[in-house]
Design a protein around this motif. Structure first.
Motif, short mmCIF file in Angstrom:
data_model
loop_
_atom_site.label_atom_id
_atom_site.label_comp_id
_atom_site.label_asym_id
_atom_site.label_seq_id
_atom_site.Cartn_x
_atom_site.Cartn_y
_atom_site.Cartn_z
N VAL A 783 -2.55 -11.17 3.27
CA VAL A 783 -2.14 -10.02 2.19
C VAL A 783 -3.39 -9.07 2.14
CG1 VAL A 783 -2.67 -12.08 0.57
CG2 VAL A 783 -4.16 -11.44 1.11
N ASN A 788 1.15 -4.73 2.14
CA ASN A 788 1.48 -5.31 1.03
C ASN A 788 0.82 -5.77 0.04
OD1 ASN A 788 2.79 -7.32 3.14
ND2 ASN A 788 1.68 -8.22 4.40
N CYS A 790 0.41 -4.09 -3.91
CA CYS A 790 0.80 -2.91 -4.87
C CYS A 790 -0.34 -1.92 -5.51
CB CYS A 790 1.29 -4.27 -6.62
SG CYS A 790 2.72 -5.68 -5.21
N LEU A 799 -1.59 -9.24 -3.40
CA LEU A 799 0.02 -9.88 -2.95
C LEU A 799 -0.66 -11.25 -3.46
CD1 LEU A 799 3.28 -9.90 -2.52
CD2 LEU A 799 2.50 -10.49 -0.32
N CYS A 820 1.31 -9.71 -8.64
CA CYS A 820 1.87 -8.85 -7.55
C CYS A 820 3.02 -9.21 -6.82
CB CYS A 820 0.60 -8.32 -6.77
SG CYS A 820 1.71 -6.94 -4.92
N LEU A 822 6.96 -9.81 -3.98
CA LEU A 822 7.43 -9.35 -3.29
C LEU A 822 8.78 -9.17 -3.71
CD1 LEU A 822 6.84 -10.97 0.23
CD2 LEU A 822 6.16 -7.93 -0.61
N PRO A 828 6.07 -4.57 -1.65
CA PRO A 828 5.54 -5.87 -3.21
C PRO A 828 6.07 -4.49 -3.80
CG PRO A 828 4.14 -4.30 -1.82
CD PRO A 828 5.76 -4.28 -1.25
#
Length: 993
Positions: A783, A788, A790, A799, A820, A822, A828
């Protein structure tokens, strides 16, 4: 004319309308004159601390300069010798046509004149306007014409062009002196005070200085009077700005009327010094006259009675001393009174004695006065002191004594000092103009003019009573290798003093305490210059020291240096603001002007670059002067606003001197620029605002509940500024630079901060990642990678993290949860959803919602409490109140009734709309039987696309990878375009769905 067509149709009607407008204009002009001409009491500005300069003086040096500015301003009066109409000033007997502005313009058929009016013993100026259309002469030609700027028709053969106007002959430079004591006053005064003055008329400006005896109070006002005693002008003297000129009062009378200049040249003007009301002193006055030797004066003396003299009308005198350059002999011109014995009227013997210090022999001369006068006597003496005594005379170590042989007890005495003027000199240090006497070739001059970068500087020197030179100098743009004071005489340069030992960090401060008479004479005749050399090309900067006119602009610690490394010129500007918020400035330009130009042409611009005080407001540029021709200028401006004056005092304003090209084809040179620093601005001229960052306590303002309360004293700007002078637009949010776990937002010009509200998690193994404020559930992927993460509202989220969005102006919204996650495409995305409220079994009228709750709930029914049974012997107060009685009881106590709903006094609620339920974007309140509803204040957004989220009151800026989860549906947000709503009232509701 369109403005006359509204009055009627025919020509007669139009004519009547024209005269009505004319009469109205004259009345308005007279009214403006009365308003502008009324003296107003102004508060005196207090002295403030000097702003920190960009180039500070070197540490460890003696910063207690002898040159000390004073910021005190006296209460201002409008001048009696000039008329004021709007922002324009007119001297006596000046004629003009009034300009009424658009759409009327200048009325050529109306002539106004500034005439003088007698009011008791004072002469004041007044505007009088008349119609000159009736004074037009009859024309004899067939086709007369009206020339531009004229009112009457003239024949083309008789028309006079502007070049035919007779030119006003220049007036001669005239120097005057005056002796003031009880005997010389128009009404004799029994006072022992003595003063002398020197006055110099240069064009239309009268420069004056008065030398007072020790212990005399500073005059409260200076009156210039006619020989009949009428007050022509009253000026309130300002304290001398430099301590080196102790006991001197200096100033200027600008725009002296032509009639008063004639009185001055005819020796029909008097001057009076009025002491303060609390000093218990008498006024003294004297007649201004042209005395022998004033124009060549080098030394002066103020002669006062000895302490043993006992007279009802004591005497006094002044000595005007010049030196012959060839023989070093002294020419002494004496003006005196009060030294003769009673009955001594003819052939009185006058004794003049010069007493040098250091046990040198005195020099005594005698002269016979053919006739003695009680008010004023004159005498001239030629004497010599020798070379050694001449040095003592230069350094203020020679005294003068004057008495009559028959009355030695009435003698007058005093020390001889440099001439009784203000003795403040300045110079602009720049590349010098080519001097034909130096024999330089044109090729060498052209090379010198085209080798940037160029340095610049300024020098300030004061001549003290003991003859010492106290100097302060500043140089920038070159590495200084030599710094000297030099005299120039017939191509020969003599070094007076080497100042390089006192130069450090662009500054030179010190005192030249061993001056000779040649040095003093060169300074007074304008032959003493400052020479600076250094740099790769051994560049030389020169500046001739010239007297400074003590105007209202000379109140700042130092001038503003305007320079550019690309231009071989420089300028200094003295800037000051008085208690009436009027900005005064004196400009002096020096250097090599563009090729083919004898005198430079330039504009003066005030420019703001607010990077340190408060850059929220718009930066402005103001033209102070346009198309000025010449090397010097003294002017003032009333156009600066409080914001401009505040920036001026804060040191974030610049002056630009733009050199105009010689012709349209010439290349415009870079502007000479300089930062204005150290200018004192009175508090009454400043913007009264507090610039601070407010941090709200989460306990006192739960989740932004009190963030909408306005704070007093904030300036009228929706933008915000933090402690680092960083500007934020209204409605923006950011992470606090002080506390990473706090979010800040700009709300209508004020910064509000809140601690991060963490999301409640229901997973195992929750942990706090490094650099994060809240815990998150474990996620299989890495993360911490940038790809990865947002982004929402310029904030990055890991994430798998959950959070409550921070939405201005309310702050953290606990009713909205964002995550957040995927996207099926592998990138993301942000998914936000509002808390889903459970269905309620009660009706809408039985629902209630607390301010901190996300959902409404049913009201808890109150149990009915039976009234107690009356005991024997007691009277029952009644049965349980009925619903109608409860309703009337609530309404009688200030409650409100709306749509058959009863609200107690002080209750707040969100109205219910049939289509959407409770409308949280409107809050209603019951107060003393009155219902008020209001929308929240939405911040101003500065972005190209905005979005409007359901159940949210205000739009916000759109984000490309942001999504909103509404129920079980996920949709991409569409840009929200601004629409203009014409609200008919403050309580109008706006559909946000």
């Amino acid at each position: 004319m369109m403005w006359c067509s509204a009055c009627g149709g025919g020509g007669g009607v139009v004519g009547v309308c024209w005269w009505r407008v004319l009469v109205l204009a004259v009345l308005l002009s007279t009214l403006l004159l009365v308003v502008e001409g009324t003296p107003l009491a102004r508060s005196r500005g207090r002295s403030g601390s000097r702003s920190d300069a960009a180039e500070e003086m070197p540490e460890g040096r003696d910063n207690q300069l002898r040159i000390r500015p004073r910021h005190e301003w006296k209460r201002r009066h409008w001048k009696s010798s000039e008329c004021r109409l709007g922002k324009n000033r007119y001297s006596l007997w000046e004629e003009w046509s009034p300009n009424l502005g658009s759409p009327f313009g200048v009325w050529d058929c109306v002539k106004c004149v500034c005439e003088k009016v007698q009011r008791k013993k004072r002469v004041v100026a007044r505007v009088r306007c008349r119609n000159i259309k009736t004074e037009c002469p009859k024309v004899t030609c067939r086709d007369p014409v009206i020339l531009p700027g004229a009112c009457c028709k003239t024949c083309t053969t008789e028309a006079r062009t502007p070049g035919d106007e007779p030119l006003e002959q220049p007036e001669e430079l005239t120097d005057f002196a005056v002796l003031l004591n009880g005997r010389t006053s128009q009404t004799p005064m029994t006072t022992s005070r003595v003063a002398t003055g020197r006055l110099f008329l240069r064009k239309k400006t009268l420069h004056f200085s008065f030398l007072l005896e020790d212990g005399a109070p500073t005059p409260a006002s200076i009156h210039f009077m006619s020989d009949t005693g009428d007050i022509l002008e009253e000026l309130e003297p300002q304290p001398t700005p430099y301590e080196a000129t102790n006991s001197r009062i200096c100033g200027t009378w600008t725009r002296v009327p032509k009639e008063y200049r004639a009185l001055l040249r005819d020796e029909k003007m008097w001057v009076a010094l009025y002491p303060p009301e609390d000093s218990h002193e008498d006024m003294i006055s004297g007649q201004v006259a042209r005395y022998v030797g004033v124009d060549t004066e080098v030394f002066s003396a103020l002669l006062t009675p000895m302490a043993t003299a006992n007279q009802t009308l004591s005497g006094g005198g002044t000595a005007i001393i010049s030196v012959d350059r060839k023989t070093d002999s002294l020419h002494v011109s004496l003006v005196f009174n009060g030294i003769f014995a009673p009955g001594e009227a003819h052939n009185a013997t006058l004794v003049v004695e010069l007493l040098p210090e250091r046990a040198l022999d005195p020099v005594t001369d005698m002269v016979v006065i053919p006739k003695v006068f009680s008010d004023l006597n004159r005498a001239e003496v030629m004497t010599t002191l020798g070379e050694r005594s001449l040095i003592r005379l230069t350094r203020g170590q020679v005294a003068m004594k004057l008495w009559s042989q028959t009355a030695p007890e009435l003698a007058l005495e005093g020390m001889i000092t440099p001439r009784a003027t203000c003795n403040v000199f300045s110079a602009v240090l720049s590349k010098p103009m080519p001097d034909p006497e130096d024999g330089e070739t044109s090729e060498r001059t052209e090379v010198a003019m085209s080798t940037p970068p160029h340095g610049a500087g300024w020098a300030l020197l004061t001549l003290s009573n003991d003859g010492t030179f106290q100097y302060q100098m500043f140089v920038k743009g070159i590495e200084v290798s030599t710094l000297t004071l030099e005299t120039k005489h017939r191509r020969r340069h003599r070094i007076v003093d080497n100042l390089i030992l006192f130069y450090q960090n662009n500054w030179a401060n010190g005192t030249y305490d061993r001056p000779t008479y040649r040095d003093l004479d060169a300074l007074l005749r304008g032959k003493l210059e400052v020479v600076v050399s250094g740099g790769e090309n051994d560049e030389k900067l020169r500046g001739m020291l010239t007297p400074v006119a003590v105007t209202e602009a000379l109140r700042s610690p130092q001038p503003v240096l305007l320079s550019s490394p690309e231009v071989p010129m420089a300028a200094t500007v003295w800037v000051a603001v008085d208690s009436a918020c009027v900005t005064h400035y004196d400009v002096m330009v020096a250097g090599q002007p563009p090729a083919g130009v004898v005198e430079p042409h330039w504009n003066l611009i005030l420019r703001e670059e607010d990077g340190s005080w408060d850059p929220r407001f718009e930066m402005t540029k103001m033209d102070l002067e346009t198309k000025v021709e010449g090397w010097e200028l003294s002017a003032h401006s009333t156009m600066l606003t409080q914001l401009a004056l505040t920036r001026l005092g804060a040191g974030v304003s610049y002056l630009d001197l733009v050199l105009l090209p010689f012709d349209n084809s010439s290349h415009q040179q870079p502007a000479l620029s300089g930062l204005i620093q150290g200018v004192y601005v009175p508090p009454s001229c400043l913007v009264d605002a507090q610039h601070k960052v407010t941090v709200e306590d989460d306990d006192q303002c739960s989740y932004g509940g009190c963030l909408d309360q306005p704070s007093p004293g904030i300036p009228p700007s929706h933008r915000c500024i933090d402690e680092d002078k960083k500007v934020f637009e209204d409605g923006t949010s950011w992470q606090s630079p002080i506390n990473p776990c706090s979010m800040c937002m700009c709300t209508r010009g004020e910064i509000k901060c809140q601690d991060v509200v963490c999301h409640k998690l229901d997973c195992e193994g929750a942990y706090t990642p490094p650099g994060e404020c809240c815990q998150m559930c474990p996620v299989g992927n890495d993360v911490t990678e940038e790809s990865n993460m947002c982004e929402l509202n310029n904030q990055k989220h890991l994430l798998g993290s959950k959070w409550h969005p921070f939405l201005p102006p309310r702050g953290f919204d606990k009713c909205v949860s964002c995550i957040c996650m995927l996207h099926p495409s592998g990138r993301p995305e942000v998914n936000c959803s509002r808390f889903r409220c459970p269905p309620l079994l009660c009706g809408p009228d039985d629902m209630e919602q607390e301010p901190d709750d996300c959902c409404a709930k049913c009201r808890t029914p109150r149990p009915e409490v039976p009234l107690p049974i009356a005991q024997p012997g007691m009277v029952n107060e009644g049965e349980r109140l009925t619903e109608e009685e409860q309703r009337n009881n609530i309404l009688s106590n200030g409650g409100c009734l709306l749509n058959q709903m009863i609200y107690v006094n002080g209750a707040e609620w969100h109205p219910r709309v049939t289509s959407i339920g409770f409308y949280e974007c409107v809050t209603c309140k019951c107060k003393d039987s009155n219902i008020t509803c209001a929308n929240p204040r939405c911040p101003y957004l500065h972005c190209q696309a905005m979005i409007q989220v359901e159940q949210e009151c205000c739009p916000r800026c759109a984000n490309e990878n942001s999504t909103i989860n509404l129920g079980n549906k996920v949709r991409w947000l569409k840009p929200y375009k601004k629409t203009i709503h014409k609200n008919k009232g403050n309580n109008q509701m706006r559909n946000s769905g």
